[in-house]
Design an enzyme around this catalytic site. Sequence first.
Site, PDB file in Angstrom:
ATOM      1  CB  SER A 161      37.502  42.377  39.219  1.00 16.08           C
ATOM      2  OG  SER A 161      37.416  42.942  37.939  1.00 16.08           O
TER       3      SER A 161
ATOM      4  CE  LYS B 101      35.136  40.736  36.287  1.00 10.83           C
ATOM      5  NZ  LYS B 101      33.708  40.872  36.627  1.00 10.83           N
TER       6      LYS B 101
ATOM      7  CE  LYS C 176      36.588  44.578  34.769  1.00 12.78           C
ATOM      8  NZ  LYS C 176      35.138  44.523  34.514  1.00 12.78           N
TER       9      LYS C 176
ATOM     10  CG  ASP D  95      34.156  41.644  32.653  1.00 17.18           C
ATOM     11  OD1 ASP D  95      33.487  41.696  31.599  1.00 17.18           O
ATOM     12  OD2 ASP D  95      33.806  42.216  33.704  1.00 17.18           O
TER      13      ASP D  95
ATOM     14  CD  GLU E 159      31.797  39.460  34.052  1.00 13.41           C
ATOM     15  OE1 GLU E 159      32.527  38.712  34.750  1.00 13.41           O
ATOM     16  OE2 GLU E 159      31.377  40.549  34.467  1.00 13.41           O
TER      17      GLU E 159
ATOM     18  CG  ASP F 229      28.345  42.452  34.202  1.00 14.56           C
ATOM     19  OD1 ASP F 229      27.311  42.985  34.639  1.00 14.56           O
ATOM     20  OD2 ASP F 229      29.480  42.857  34.529  1.00 14.56           O
TER      21      ASP F 229
ATOM     22  CE  LYS G 149      28.841  43.570  38.147  1.00 20.72           C
ATOM     23  NZ  LYS G 149      29.513  44.621  37.368  1.00 20.72           N
TER      24      LYS G 149
ATOM     25  N   GLY H 168      30.509  42.640  41.375  1.00 22.11           N
ATOM     26  CA  GLY H 168      30.724  43.801  42.244  1.00 22.11           C
ATOM     27  C   GLY H 168      30.695  45.107  41.480  1.00 22.11           C
TER      28      GLY H 168
HETATM   29  O1  OSB Z   1      32.170  44.461  34.579  1.00 23.85           O
HETATM   30  O2  OSB Z   1      32.068  43.354  36.403  1.00 23.85           O
HETATM   31  C1  OSB Z   1      32.240  44.416  35.800  1.00 23.85           C
HETATM   32  C2  OSB Z   1      33.275  47.038  38.320  1.00 23.85           C
HETATM   33  C3  OSB Z   1      32.422  48.051  37.976  1.00 23.85           C
HETATM   34  C4  OSB Z   1      31.591  47.901  36.894  1.00 23.85           C
HETATM   35  C5  OSB Z   1      31.599  46.718  36.174  1.00 23.85           C
HETATM   36  C6  OSB Z   1      32.431  45.681  36.540  1.00 23.85           C
HETATM   37  C7  OSB Z   1      33.315  45.858  37.607  1.00 23.85           C
HETATM   38  C8  OSB Z   1      34.312  44.881  37.999  1.00 23.85           C
HETATM   39  C9  OSB Z   1      34.921  44.989  39.385  1.00 23.85           C
HETATM   40  O3  OSB Z   1      34.728  44.007  37.280  1.00 23.85           O
HETATM   41  C10 OSB Z   1      34.022  44.384  40.402  1.00 23.85           C
HETATM   42  C11 OSB Z   1      34.473  44.646  41.804  1.00 23.85           C
HETATM   43  O4  OSB Z   1      35.539  44.152  42.182  1.00 23.85           O
HETATM   44  O5  OSB Z   1      33.768  45.352  42.560  1.00 23.85           O
HETATM   45 MG    MG Z   2      31.566  42.517  33.997  1.00 21.73          MG
END
Ligand code: OSB
Ligand code: MG
Length: 370
Positions: free
Chosen positions: A136, A162, A164, A189, A214, A239, A263, A291
């Site tokens: 991510s 992925k 953001k 995402d 996402e 999510d 998750k 994650g």
């Molecule tokens: O939106 O998936 C998410 C991390 C913390 C809270 C929300 C998200 C995320 C990540 C990173 O996208 C996930 C990771 O690499 O642990």
């Molecule tokens: Mg997410």
Amino acid sequence: MKIVEIQHIQLNMPLKSSFVTSYGVLKEKAFDLYFVCDERGNQGIGELVSFEVPDYIEETIVNDRHIIKNYLLPLLKGKTLQYPTDVWQLFQTVQGNYMAKSAIETAIWDLYAKRQKQPLSYYFPTTRDRIPVGVSVGMHESTDALIDAVKAYVEQGYTRIKLKIKPENDYVPLKAIREAFPTILLMADANSAYDRQHMDALKRLDTLNLSMIEQPFHPRDFVLHQQLQQQMQTAICLDENIRSLEDVQTAHALQSCQSINLKIPRVGGITEALRIVEFCDSHQLTVWLGGMFESGVGRALNLQFASQQSFQFPGDISASDRYYYEDIVTQPVTVAQGEIIVPSGMGIGVELNWEVIHRICTLSEKISLE
Ligand code: OSB
Ligand code: MG
């Protein structure tokens, strides 16, 4: 099995580099470990992953500590547990607070597996010993800096990127990654940053061959996600919306999405996560593992769980050195050819590095249930 004592420690680790999302900037990660001890002296570990601020979901780490100590642990007092799924049932009288429940429930699964001298994956149907993983990537200052970062991850072997995104910072960076890496699995995402007014901007992303988008909209909104999914080829993934099996069933009934970022902590633990995997498998929903910047403990749990055959799409499970300088387990996780090997020890399968833990521990307490 009876839980007689809990040890709780609070920890904090700096991130190697700030992580920028549509919510804000994360520079360090607070997390707690809960050690649950049974009447025979066995121990299981669970990680509390919630954030200090209620931006991703409403839970915060301070409130979760309070819920665990004052509401969840008292429910275990004097109880004999036959199987870890009993914990899910016991916790039903407490509403919400999924991450708090998960910290204790996953610790009890680990304890149960260790009592039986089995890896946790033993309790899941059809598993593998290595799994494909993705990374991510936060927002970057410039497209050049982003492409450099993605290039480094691709060289490390990650097979899925992925990114953001937020309105005004989506098409351009995604297109740049797509042009630099024409065949890579790429997804975006939005962490709920979009609204009804952004429908056309989102539809424009349909030309970039994304695996999925996402959580574009509000965490409670199933209808707008459905309207977008109807107008897009690209799969929508939920999510923040998904806190329970019932939410997955709602999303499926409305056709709000084609994919679920699962998750374990966001749905209250392994028992609920297993129900969701089963539902996704039998209703043609893609399920993959997300994650929460986990330490080596939460990552080991994620690896055990994602070893199930149902998790074909690479998860947000990265190497120990992705976010942190050091790990709290003795065998840091590495990526090779886009895959991570599932730890093979008992329970979640890892040993703790107490030297590191003592150094970064900010508080330690024992709670007796006798
Ligand atoms: O939106 O998936 C998410 C991390 C913390 C809270 C929300 C998200 C995320 C990540 C990173 O996208 C996930 C990771 O690499 O642990
Ligand atoms: Mg997410």
